[in-house]
Design a protein around this motif. Structure first.
Motif, PDB file in Angstrom:
ATOM      1  N   LEU A   1     146.017 -23.705  41.261  1.00 44.16           N
ATOM      2  CA  LEU A   1     144.794 -23.579  42.060  1.00 44.16           C
ATOM      3  C   LEU A   1     143.860 -22.503  41.498  1.00 44.16           C
ATOM      4  N   TRP A   2     144.392 -21.272  41.344  1.00 42.04           N
ATOM      5  CA  TRP A   2     143.561 -20.175  40.841  1.00 42.04           C
ATOM      6  C   TRP A   2     143.184 -20.368  39.383  1.00 42.04           C
ATOM      7  N   GLY A   3     144.045 -21.042  38.615  1.00 39.18           N
ATOM      8  CA  GLY A   3     143.742 -21.330  37.220  1.00 39.18           C
ATOM      9  C   GLY A   3     142.540 -22.251  37.083  1.00 39.18           C
ATOM     10  N   VAL A   4     142.467 -23.276  37.942  1.00 35.45           N
ATOM     11  CA  VAL A   4     141.318 -24.197  37.923  1.00 35.45           C
ATOM     12  C   VAL A   4     140.045 -23.446  38.303  1.00 35.45           C
ATOM     13  N   VAL A   5     140.120 -22.609  39.334  1.00 38.49           N
ATOM     14  CA  VAL A   5     138.944 -21.833  39.765  1.00 38.49           C
ATOM     15  C   VAL A   5     138.470 -20.918  38.634  1.00 38.49           C
ATOM     16  N   ALA A   6     139.409 -20.184  38.024  1.00 34.28           N
ATOM     17  CA  ALA A   6     139.065 -19.252  36.938  1.00 34.28           C
ATOM     18  C   ALA A   6     138.534 -20.002  35.717  1.00 34.28           C
ATOM     19  N   ALA A   7     139.132 -21.163  35.403  1.00 31.72           N
ATOM     20  CA  ALA A   7     138.704 -21.946  34.236  1.00 31.72           C
ATOM     21  C   ALA A   7     137.291 -22.495  34.430  1.00 31.72           C
ATOM     22  N   LEU A   8     137.008 -23.027  35.617  1.00 32.11           N
ATOM     23  CA  LEU A   8     135.662 -23.563  35.889  1.00 32.11           C
ATOM     24  C   LEU A   8     134.608 -22.460  35.854  1.00 32.11           C
ATOM     25  N   THR A   9     134.950 -21.300  36.399  1.00 34.85           N
ATOM     26  CA  THR A   9     134.027 -20.151  36.372  1.00 34.85           C
ATOM     27  C   THR A   9     133.775 -19.712  34.938  1.00 34.85           C
ATOM     28  N   THR A  10     134.845 -19.617  34.152  1.00 39.00           N
ATOM     29  CA  THR A  10     134.724 -19.219  32.741  1.00 39.00           C
ATOM     30  C   THR A  10     133.861 -20.210  31.973  1.00 39.00           C
ATOM     31  N   TYR A  11     134.097 -21.503  32.191  1.00 41.40           N
ATOM     32  CA  TYR A  11     133.325 -22.537  31.490  1.00 41.40           C
ATOM     33  C   TYR A  11     131.839 -22.427  31.841  1.00 41.40           C
TER      34      TYR A  11
END
Length: 199
Positions: free
Chosen positions: A147-157
């Motif tokens: 869950l947090w990985g998807v949030v962090a990845a989308l923010t980073t992208y």
């Protein structure tokens, strides 16, 4: 050996450098950002690669982050080298926060009530009982990490794609100006040589 240190570094010094780099975290972060910006590839590929690395850093499987990041980057069309650089989001300073957040989120989502004690976890780790660690520890960390990985990845992208596109455009403009200046200089040199030969 040519590049060998005069004095061998102790284990403690290597650990200290891993936790706190020689030239401060700000300088290391600046170096990392420049490495990412200078990678060759489309803004999407580089940003997606770094995002894949950030996503992998939120999983609890230490030692497999680079492999996981490369696999995710390959699936989404990201840059593999950028994915390896993205795994630096997980480091000795951020891991305690990542692990605590993913564990608590996973426990909440799975409906777990009582947390395992530190002594219980330590005993299982000492005896390498990872199958016993899966249900109370690794499973909730995996769920929370996804869950947090998807949030962090989308923010980073989202943050990186625009920055990389702007940097690459500015770089192309600089290279074009340099090429024009070089051509102008060569033209002036040629005309000077022709006028000298004519006289």
């Amino acid at each position: 050996m040519l590049f060998r240190r005069r004095r061998a570094e102790t284990g403690w010094k290597r650990f200290r450098i891993a936790v706190w780099p020689r030239r401060s975290w700000s300088r290391s972060t600046s170096y990392f950002a420049k490495r990412v910006l200078r990678l060759s590839g489309s803004p999407h590929a580089i940003a997606a690669g770094v995002a894949a690395g950030v996503f992998a850093s939120f999983t609890p499987y230490l030692g497999f982050h680079i492999i996981g990041a490369a696999a995710v980057a390959w699936l989404i069309g990201g840059n593999i080298i950028a994915s390896a650089l993205g795994t630096f989001a997980g480091n000795p300073l951020t891991f305690p926060l990542i692990w605590a957040t993913t564990l608590e989120t996973g426990r909440y989502l799975l409906g777990y009530s009582a947390a395992p004690s530190d002594r219980w976890i330590g005993r299982r780790l000492m005896h390498m009982e990872f199958d016993a660690l899966w249900q109370p520890l690794l499973k909730p960390m995996t769920v929370g990490g996804l869950l947090w990985g998807v949030v962090a990845a989308l923010t980073t992208y989202a943050l990186l794609r625009g920055s990389i596109a702007a940097f690459q455009q500015q770089r192309r403009r600089r290279l074009l100006e340099r090429a024009k200046a070089r051509a102008r200089l060569q033209g002036e040199t040629l005309s000077r040589q022709k006028s000298t030969a004519a006289t």
